[in-house]
Scaffold this motif. Structure first.
Motif, PDB file in Angstrom:
ATOM      1  N   TRP A 103       0.830  -1.210   0.000  1.00  7.41           N
ATOM      2  CA  TRP A 103       0.000   0.000   0.000  1.00  7.41           C
ATOM      3  C   TRP A 103       0.865   1.260   0.000  1.00  7.41           C
ATOM      4  O   TRP A 103       0.495   2.268  -0.598  1.00  7.41           O
ATOM      5  CB  TRP A 103      -0.960   0.005   1.189  1.00  7.41           C
ATOM      6  N   TYR A 154       1.863   1.747  -3.496  1.00  9.70           N
ATOM      7  CA  TYR A 154       0.684   2.139  -4.278  1.00  9.70           C
ATOM      8  C   TYR A 154       0.358   3.621  -4.065  1.00  9.70           C
ATOM      9  O   TYR A 154       0.014   4.341  -4.997  1.00  9.70           O
ATOM     10  CB  TYR A 154      -0.531   1.276  -3.881  1.00  9.70           C
ATOM     11  N   GLN A 175      -6.860   2.281   8.040  1.00 10.13           N
ATOM     12  CA  GLN A 175      -6.564   0.856   8.099  1.00 10.13           C
ATOM     13  C   GLN A 175      -6.669   0.267   6.697  1.00 10.13           C
ATOM     14  O   GLN A 175      -7.673   0.450   6.012  1.00 10.13           O
ATOM     15  CB  GLN A 175      -7.515   0.125   9.036  1.00 10.13           C
ATOM     16  N   TYR A 176      -5.630  -0.420   6.302  1.00  5.69           N
ATOM     17  CA  TYR A 176      -5.598  -1.063   4.986  1.00  5.69           C
ATOM     18  C   TYR A 176      -5.789  -2.566   5.142  1.00  5.69           C
ATOM     19  O   TYR A 176      -5.530  -3.130   6.204  1.00  5.69           O
ATOM     20  CB  TYR A 176      -4.270  -0.753   4.286  1.00  5.69           C
ATOM     21  N   TYR A 177      -6.209  -3.179   4.042  1.00  7.88           N
ATOM     22  CA  TYR A 177      -6.517  -4.610   4.081  1.00  7.88           C
ATOM     23  C   TYR A 177      -5.757  -5.322   2.957  1.00  7.88           C
ATOM     24  O   TYR A 177      -5.085  -4.663   2.156  1.00  7.88           O
ATOM     25  CB  TYR A 177      -8.024  -4.817   3.905  1.00  7.88           C
ATOM     26  N   LEU A 178      -5.893  -6.633   2.898  1.00  5.72           N
ATOM     27  CA  LEU A 178      -5.179  -7.404   1.866  1.00  5.72           C
ATOM     28  C   LEU A 178      -5.416  -6.789   0.490  1.00  5.72           C
ATOM     29  O   LEU A 178      -6.555  -6.482   0.125  1.00  5.72           O
ATOM     30  CB  LEU A 178      -5.676  -8.849   1.849  1.00  5.72           C
ATOM     31  N   MET A 179      -4.343  -6.646  -0.253  1.00  3.60           N
ATOM     32  CA  MET A 179      -4.476  -5.963  -1.550  1.00  3.60           C
ATOM     33  C   MET A 179      -4.867  -6.952  -2.646  1.00  3.60           C
ATOM     34  O   MET A 179      -4.331  -8.063  -2.721  1.00  3.60           O
ATOM     35  CB  MET A 179      -3.149  -5.280  -1.902  1.00  3.60           C
ATOM     36  N   HIS A 180      -5.799  -6.539  -3.473  1.00  5.46           N
ATOM     37  CA  HIS A 180      -6.254  -7.367  -4.595  1.00  5.46           C
ATOM     38  C   HIS A 180      -5.152  -7.445  -5.662  1.00  5.46           C
ATOM     39  O   HIS A 180      -4.406  -6.481  -5.853  1.00  5.46           O
ATOM     40  CB  HIS A 180      -7.519  -6.752  -5.195  1.00  5.46           C
ATOM     41  N   LYS A 226      -5.284  -7.185  -8.761  1.00  3.24           N
ATOM     42  CA  LYS A 226      -5.372  -6.171  -9.821  1.00  3.24           C
ATOM     43  C   LYS A 226      -4.699  -4.873  -9.394  1.00  3.24           C
ATOM     44  O   LYS A 226      -4.291  -4.082 -10.243  1.00  3.24           O
ATOM     45  CB  LYS A 226      -6.840  -5.930 -10.207  1.00  3.24           C
ATOM     46  N   LEU A 227      -4.613  -4.623  -8.107  1.00  2.74           N
ATOM     47  CA  LEU A 227      -3.880  -3.439  -7.627  1.00  2.74           C
ATOM     48  C   LEU A 227      -2.404  -3.771  -7.410  1.00  2.74           C
ATOM     49  O   LEU A 227      -1.529  -2.918  -7.586  1.00  2.74           O
ATOM     50  CB  LEU A 227      -4.511  -2.899  -6.337  1.00  2.74           C
ATOM     51  N   ASN A 253     -13.761 -10.169 -16.974  1.00  2.00           N
ATOM     52  CA  ASN A 253     -15.052  -9.539 -16.692  1.00  2.00           C
ATOM     53  C   ASN A 253     -15.995  -9.582 -17.890  1.00  2.00           C
ATOM     54  O   ASN A 253     -17.203  -9.703 -17.731  1.00  2.00           O
ATOM     55  CB  ASN A 253     -14.838  -8.081 -16.272  1.00  2.00           C
ATOM     56  N   ALA A 295      -8.195   4.247  -2.433  1.00  2.00           N
ATOM     57  CA  ALA A 295      -8.108   2.964  -3.147  1.00  2.00           C
ATOM     58  C   ALA A 295      -8.586   1.789  -2.304  1.00  2.00           C
ATOM     59  O   ALA A 295      -8.786   0.698  -2.839  1.00  2.00           O
ATOM     60  CB  ALA A 295      -6.676   2.724  -3.598  1.00  2.00           C
ATOM     61  N   ARG A 296      -8.802   1.987  -1.015  1.00  2.00           N
ATOM     62  CA  ARG A 296      -9.322   0.885  -0.198  1.00  2.00           C
ATOM     63  C   ARG A 296     -10.725   0.488  -0.676  1.00  2.00           C
ATOM     64  O   ARG A 296     -11.111  -0.669  -0.617  1.00  2.00           O
ATOM     65  CB  ARG A 296      -9.374   1.287   1.274  1.00  2.00           C
ATOM     66  N   LEU A 336     -11.817   0.801  -3.825  1.00  2.00           N
ATOM     67  CA  LEU A 336     -11.635   0.081  -5.089  1.00  2.00           C
ATOM     68  C   LEU A 336     -11.213  -1.360  -4.789  1.00  2.00           C
ATOM     69  O   LEU A 336     -11.736  -2.316  -5.377  1.00  2.00           O
ATOM     70  CB  LEU A 336     -10.559   0.790  -5.924  1.00  2.00           C
ATOM     71  N   ASN A 337     -10.295  -1.516  -3.859  1.00  2.00           N
ATOM     72  CA  ASN A 337      -9.791  -2.825  -3.467  1.00  2.00           C
ATOM     73  C   ASN A 337     -10.930  -3.730  -2.977  1.00  2.00           C
ATOM     74  O   ASN A 337     -11.050  -4.880  -3.401  1.00  2.00           O
ATOM     75  CB  ASN A 337      -8.749  -2.613  -2.362  1.00  2.00           C
ATOM     76  N   LEU A 393     -13.253  -4.762  -5.853  1.00  2.00           N
ATOM     77  CA  LEU A 393     -12.686  -5.809  -6.711  1.00  2.00           C
ATOM     78  C   LEU A 393     -12.915  -7.186  -6.087  1.00  2.00           C
ATOM     79  O   LEU A 393     -13.257  -8.149  -6.771  1.00  2.00           O
ATOM     80  CB  LEU A 393     -11.183  -5.579  -6.906  1.00  2.00           C
ATOM     81  N   LYS A 394     -12.749  -7.240  -4.770  1.00  2.00           N
ATOM     82  CA  LYS A 394     -12.930  -8.529  -4.086  1.00  2.00           C
ATOM     83  C   LYS A 394     -14.398  -8.951  -4.087  1.00  2.00           C
ATOM     84  O   LYS A 394     -14.716 -10.121  -4.307  1.00  2.00           O
ATOM     85  CB  LYS A 394     -12.434  -8.429  -2.646  1.00  2.00           C
ATOM     86  N   ASP A 441     -15.335 -10.174  -7.476  1.00  2.00           N
ATOM     87  CA  ASP A 441     -14.791 -11.530  -7.698  1.00  2.00           C
ATOM     88  C   ASP A 441     -15.681 -12.571  -7.034  1.00  2.00           C
ATOM     89  O   ASP A 441     -15.941 -13.642  -7.591  1.00  2.00           O
ATOM     90  CB  ASP A 441     -13.378 -11.647  -7.111  1.00  2.00           C
ATOM     91  N   LYS A 499     -18.817 -12.986  -9.014  1.00  2.00           N
ATOM     92  CA  LYS A 499     -18.474 -13.674 -10.269  1.00  2.00           C
ATOM     93  C   LYS A 499     -18.332 -15.183 -10.022  1.00  2.00           C
ATOM     94  O   LYS A 499     -18.751 -15.995 -10.835  1.00  2.00           O
ATOM     95  CB  LYS A 499     -17.150 -13.129 -10.829  1.00  2.00           C
ATOM     96  N   GLU A 534     -16.125  -1.242 -12.798  1.00  2.00           N
ATOM     97  CA  GLU A 534     -14.785  -1.744 -12.462  1.00  2.00           C
ATOM     98  C   GLU A 534     -13.879  -1.680 -13.687  1.00  2.00           C
ATOM     99  O   GLU A 534     -12.740  -1.209 -13.606  1.00  2.00           O
ATOM    100  CB  GLU A 534     -14.878  -3.192 -11.959  1.00  2.00           C
ATOM    101  N   LEU A 570     -10.523   0.610 -13.765  1.00  2.00           N
ATOM    102  CA  LEU A 570      -9.216  -0.061 -13.872  1.00  2.00           C
ATOM    103  C   LEU A 570      -8.505   0.351 -15.160  1.00  2.00           C
ATOM    104  O   LEU A 570      -7.284   0.553 -15.163  1.00  2.00           O
ATOM    105  CB  LEU A 570      -9.376  -1.574 -13.831  1.00  2.00           C
TER     106      LEU A 570
END
Lengths: 283, 407
Positions: free
Chosen positions: A181, A184, A258-263, A265-266, B45, B333-334, B336-337, B340-341, B344, B347, B393, B397
């Motif tokens: 992060w 990023y 707070q950040y979380y597991l990154m996807h 695609k990022l 997608n 971006a959190r 967006l993150n 994305l999840k 998924d 999907k 999305e 992206l």
């Protein structure tokens, strides 16, 4: 001063790095407290899937062999002999020689035995069992080596404090995958040593250090470099704390996210930036 | 006694699912043995999008009247056309036509809009349920139909859609209570926070017909909703009937209405208005709950604690869309993150192999099928929000990768 390391698995590279870093600072570890390996749970769903993937014969074999659920690991203090460790500590001069067909150096088990470092294996790091193990070791400073959230009952045991090292600048980047992060968000790669409180990465900050990752072309190499560095910094801070040369700086709750597991695609963006040589020029 | 009742319920469920149909049996078994396991290996997608759009086209064809069937039910096949959701499916079809440059979707959207004109009440309102039975006019459904009519007007320039929109807007204004809530012609005759999704079309209408009453009606209700918000971001009265543990679906409606209304009221600095901030506070709470559990539950309580173990797939994709919008506004971006999840996850539940046209490409109401939200069915709005979320999305992206110099 009794230093105890709390970790997810005593037989892990992280523990190796922490022990090596502490040794470099000439700090002696009083003990290791680690989580027992999780038993593999066998549920009807798993069985149904495996039967589908394999055969009915698998199902029959499984029941003949295993019954319903595997037993859990060992409790309390264990002997270190007879365990097959994966990682090896660099051998201190004048101590045990390298053996045939094995990398030079000592296993964690051998090192622990040589240094008389007891290893306690517990089922749950937040349990009364863990608290008892830490009390038995008369813990002054507890060092966390990659563990899940630790509750107040455990944090109350150390006489001085619990220390953790975080793979990014605090308070800005709390949570998970923070090294990624940071890249990023265009921030410097860094590590922060902080005291641990019941929040997530919200304890008082003791020390921050930036890390140059311009020579790390991938996420894996970047993480490896930051990880190596973080344990050296943790050991250095532990020494400075013992010598009373560090002043804790409380965190403002609102100062970070707070950040979380990154996807993935990022992560692709992070990987791209690293591949081009990531430099951070801000002061 | 309890065991007997439970067995009887399970038997009733099995009969309701018509498990003697091979396609039903297959999805029933999948969910029964491991509903948390993915049904589908994730594809690009575009593949999931096309499958969902094909499903929506079949849902339109199933009714023959131009409207879109409300849902495919394992118990009774396709339902009748549903004005509310047909309304908001119209923009989805126009957007997909723009994306693919295929006129077919534009034509379909126009057929939907024409059908809406045919079912609109004399007073401008729209009926509350699918058209299989008589239903009294409903505020929420009228708001959603309004979204479709306005888009049809913007796309075609045909005044007939605008006139119908104006009549709908005037009816909504006329039936609002003095405190800003809608109780008359509301679902269960109770006020609802999720009617923010009516405020948003009213503000869109105001942008085309600048009659102050449209904006004031929306503002009054938005302010009423703000008064329902708790310090932890939770909105009271955000459920259909069960306000203690509402579905994620209605929570997401509440948030989306606030987001879009906030953006329409202050387009230059959207994040600074109170409606957007209220939406962000609730979204942050949901994001945290989702990320720490790696699963989005279908219902929550006032402390944002999950109260059920199933997932409301419609709510998931609505939430994902809200997070994508928040990312657009805030560049955080959190969100967006998280989106994305969530995308998924949905999907992975979309069936891409079934030969049953009601199942292939559709999105279930709940995962597993027997979750409380639209059980044993594939609602058209789940597919619609899924398409919206994936299209958004893709766009975001693509912009992000372009800025980074990534292919």
């Amino acid at each position: 001063m009794n230093l105890v390391v709390l970790c997810k698995s005593w037989n892990h590279k992280k523990v190796l790095e922490i022990l090596a870093a502490l040794r470099e600072q000439e700090l002696r570890v009083r003990g290791l407290v680690a989580l027992a390996a999780a038993p593999e749970k066998k549920t009807w769903t798993d069985l149904a899937r495996k039967t589908h993937e394999k055969s009915v014969a698998y199902l029959l074999r499984h029941f003949r062999k295993n019954g319903a659920v595997d037993s859990t690991g060992t409790n309390g203090f264990i002997a270190v002999n007879g365990v097959t460790p994966e990682f090896h500590l660099p051998m201190p001069n004048g101590q045990l020689p390298a053996r045939q067909n094995q990398p030079a150096g000592l296993t964690i088990a051998e090192y622990a035995e040589l240094q008389q470092i007891p290893i306690a294996v517990v089922k749950d790091l937040n349990s009364a069992e863990c608290v008892a193990a830490l009390q038995r070791l008369e813990t002054d400073i507890l060092l966390l080596g990659g563990v899940p959230i630790i509750r107040a009952n455990v944090l109350a045991v150390p006489k001085i404090c619990t220390l953790n090292v975080h793979m990014a600048l605090l308070p800005t980047f709390r949570g998970m995958n923070v090294a990624e992060w940071s890249i990023y968000c265009g921030a410097p790669a860094a590590v922060t040593v902080h005291q641990v409180d019941p929040g997530v990465d919200t304890g008082a900050i003791l020390y921050r250090e930036r890390i140059d990752v311009s020579d790390c072309p991938t996420i894996a190499t970047m993480r490896a470099k930051v990880s190596r560095q973080q344990h050296l910094v943790l050991a250095k801070c532990t020494r400075l704390l013992i010598e009373k040369k560090l002043v804790p700086e409380p965190q403002q709750k609102e100062a970070g996210k707070q950040y979380y597991l990154m996807h993935d695609k990022l992560k692709k963006i992070v990987a791209h930036r690293l591949a081009r040589g990531y430099h951070h020029h801000a002061p | 006694m309890i065991a007997l009742r439970s067995t009887a319920k399970q038997l009733r469920d099995l009969i309701e699912m018509r498990l003697y149909w091979p396609s039903h049996l297959r999805i029933g078994l999948q969910d029964y043995f491991d509903w948390r396991a993915p049904v589908t290996t994730l594809q690009p997608n575009a593949v999931h999008l096309q499958a969902a759009m094909d499903w929506l086209c079949r849902a339109q064809e199933a009714t023959g009247d131009g409207g879109v069937s409300a849902r495919y039910r394992l118990s009774k096949n396709w339902a009748a056309s549903y004005p509310e959701t047909t309304g908001y499916i119209i923009p989805t079809f126009f957007n997909y036509a723009d994306l693919t440059q295929r006129e077919e979707y534009r034509t379909r959207a126009q057929r939907m809009a024409d059908w809406l004109l045919a079912v609109q009440h004399e007073n401008g309102a729209f009926p509350g349920h699918d058209v299989s039975a008589q239903s009294e006019p409903r505020v929420f459904n009228t708001g959603q139909a309004l979204l479709g009519l306005l888009r049809a007007f913007r796309e075609t320039g045909n005044e007939i859609y605008l006139q119908a929109s104006q009549r709908a807007g005037e009816w909504l204004t006329a039936v609002q209570d003095p405190d800003g809530a809608w109780r008359r012609f509301a679902y269960y005759h109770r006020p609802h926070a999720y009617y923010t999704a009516v405020d948003w079309p009213l503000l869109e209408l105001f942008a085309v017909i600048p009659k102050p009453a449209f904006r004031e009606t929306a503002r009054k209700h938005l302010d009423w909703v703000l008064a329902q918000q708790q310090p932890n971001g939770w909105f009271d009265k955000s459920g259909f009937k069960d306000d203690a543990t509402p579905f994620l679906h209605t929570i997401a409606y509440t948030i989306s209405g606030l987001l879009e209304a906030g953006a329409l009221l202050e387009p230059d600095r959207p994040l600074e208005n109170v409606y957007m901030q209220a939406a962000k506070r609730a979204s942050e709470a949901l994001l945290h709950r989702f990320e720490i559990r790696d699963f989005m539950a279908g219902q929550f309580d006032r402390q944002w604690k999950a109260t059920v173990t199933y997932s409301c797939l419609t709510g998931n994709v609505q939430t994902s869309f809200n997070w994508l919008r928040l990312y657009e506004f805030s560049q955080d971006a959190r969100f967006l993150n998280g989106a994305l999840k969530l995308n998924d996850y949905v999907k992975s539940t979309q069936n891409l192999t079934s030969r049953n046209p009601g199942i292939h490409g559709g999105i279930k109401g709940s995962q597993p099928l027997w979750g409380r939200y639209i059980r044993y069915s594939y609602p058209n709005w789940a597919a619609k929000f899924f398409v919206d979320a994936l299209m958004r999305e893709n766009r975001l992206l693509a912009e992000l990768y372009h800025r980074e110099g990534l292919a």
